[in-house]
Design a protein around this motif. Structure first.
Motif, mmCIF file in Angstrom:
data_model
loop_
_atom_site.group_PDB
_atom_site.id
_atom_site.type_symbol
_atom_site.label_atom_id
_atom_site.label_comp_id
_atom_site.label_asym_id
_atom_site.label_seq_id
_atom_site.Cartn_x
_atom_site.Cartn_y
_atom_site.Cartn_z
ATOM 1 N N UNK A 82 0.876 -1.197 0.104
ATOM 2 C CA UNK A 82 0.156 0.048 -0.025
ATOM 3 C C UNK A 82 0.821 1.167 -0.144
ATOM 4 N N UNK A 83 1.877 1.468 0.695
ATOM 5 C CA UNK A 83 2.648 2.477 0.813
ATOM 6 C C UNK A 83 3.454 2.560 -0.517
ATOM 7 N N UNK A 84 4.059 1.640 -0.974
ATOM 8 C CA UNK A 84 4.738 1.451 -2.273
ATOM 9 C C UNK A 84 3.723 2.078 -3.471
ATOM 10 N N UNK A 85 2.516 1.581 -3.596
ATOM 11 C CA UNK A 85 1.561 2.047 -4.385
ATOM 12 C C UNK A 85 1.308 3.498 -4.285
ATOM 13 N N UNK A 86 1.149 4.151 -3.237
ATOM 14 C CA UNK A 86 0.982 5.546 -2.983
ATOM 15 C C UNK A 86 2.179 6.297 -3.302
ATOM 16 N N UNK A 87 3.315 5.751 -3.182
ATOM 17 C CA UNK A 87 4.571 6.544 -3.494
ATOM 18 C C UNK A 87 4.483 6.379 -5.212
ATOM 19 N N UNK A 88 4.238 5.586 -5.876
ATOM 20 C CA UNK A 88 4.042 5.332 -7.131
ATOM 21 C C UNK A 88 3.049 6.482 -7.795
ATOM 22 N N UNK A 89 1.928 6.275 -7.393
ATOM 23 C CA UNK A 89 1.066 7.540 -7.501
ATOM 24 C C UNK A 89 1.421 9.039 -7.358
ATOM 25 N N UNK A 90 2.310 9.298 -6.225
ATOM 26 C CA UNK A 90 2.809 10.493 -6.256
ATOM 27 C C UNK A 90 3.872 10.918 -7.093
ATOM 28 N N UNK A 91 4.670 9.882 -7.479
ATOM 29 C CA UNK A 91 5.760 9.964 -8.343
ATOM 30 C C UNK A 91 5.059 10.346 -9.864
ATOM 31 N N UNK A 92 4.019 9.331 -10.094
ATOM 32 C CA UNK A 92 3.579 9.612 -11.484
ATOM 33 C C UNK A 92 2.665 10.985 -11.529
ATOM 34 N N UNK A 93 2.203 11.596 -10.224
ATOM 35 C CA UNK A 93 1.589 12.718 -10.495
ATOM 36 C C UNK A 93 2.694 13.856 -10.743
ATOM 37 N N UNK A 94 3.713 13.708 -9.998
ATOM 38 C CA UNK A 94 5.020 14.767 -9.996
ATOM 39 C C UNK A 94 5.546 14.679 -11.349
ATOM 40 N N UNK A 95 5.604 13.599 -11.962
ATOM 41 C CA UNK A 95 6.056 13.512 -13.476
ATOM 42 C C UNK A 95 5.271 14.034 -14.406
ATOM 43 N N UNK A 96 3.618 13.647 -14.171
ATOM 44 C CA UNK A 96 2.775 14.240 -15.145
ATOM 45 C C UNK A 96 2.965 15.947 -14.893
ATOM 46 N N UNK A 97 3.080 16.361 -13.855
ATOM 47 C CA UNK A 97 3.173 17.846 -13.695
ATOM 48 C C UNK A 97 4.535 18.528 -14.279
ATOM 49 N N UNK A 98 5.660 17.822 -14.108
ATOM 50 C CA UNK A 98 6.675 18.189 -14.882
ATOM 51 C C UNK A 98 6.807 18.213 -16.548
ATOM 52 N N UNK A 99 6.218 17.048 -16.772
ATOM 53 C CA UNK A 99 5.813 16.952 -18.282
ATOM 54 C C UNK A 99 4.883 18.209 -18.864
#
Length: 115
Positions: A82-99
């Motif tokens: 659960x913690x890992x999936x949460x971290x993946x979601x946060x990283x994907x959101x940051x990546x989308x923001x940077x893109x």
């Protein structure tokens, strides 16, 4: 490339997402193994209690240990997943923001000249 160009940071985030995905997959495998241990330990305990194969006290204690170990492993790996999936979601959101901050250019199709 300018200082404001986030491509290196995006690349780092994608590497992090890949590492986190590997951790999540490993957790899923441990969760499956934990469920198998709980089921196997429960079955062995039932066989021991019913005395079907003449197993003794050692088998009963082993089966209880197997069930308890499986439960602990299951809970730990579910929490980590659960913690890992949460971290993946946060990283994907940051990546989308940077893109989204990248100034993209439209490339037009031009007819190719054959040489």
């Amino acid at each position: 490339m300018t200082e404001d160009d986030p491509t290196d940071e995006i690349s780092d985030i994608e590497t992090r997402i890949e590492r986190l995905a590997e951790i999540a997959e490993r957790c899923r495998k441990y969760i499956l193994a934990s469920k198998i241990a709980i089921g196997g330990g429960g079955a062995l305990l039932l066989i021991t209690i019913l005395g079907l194969f003449g197993t003794g006290l050692t088998a009963a204690l082993g089966s209880i240990a197997l069930v308890l170990g499986g439960i602990v492993s299951l809970g730990s790996n579910i929490s980590t997943l659960q913690q890992t999936e949460s971290a993946i979601g946060a990283a994907e959101a940051l990546r989308a923001q940077l893109i989204g901050r990248i100034d993209l250019r439209v490339v037009e199709d031009t007819p190719m000249k054959l040489v």
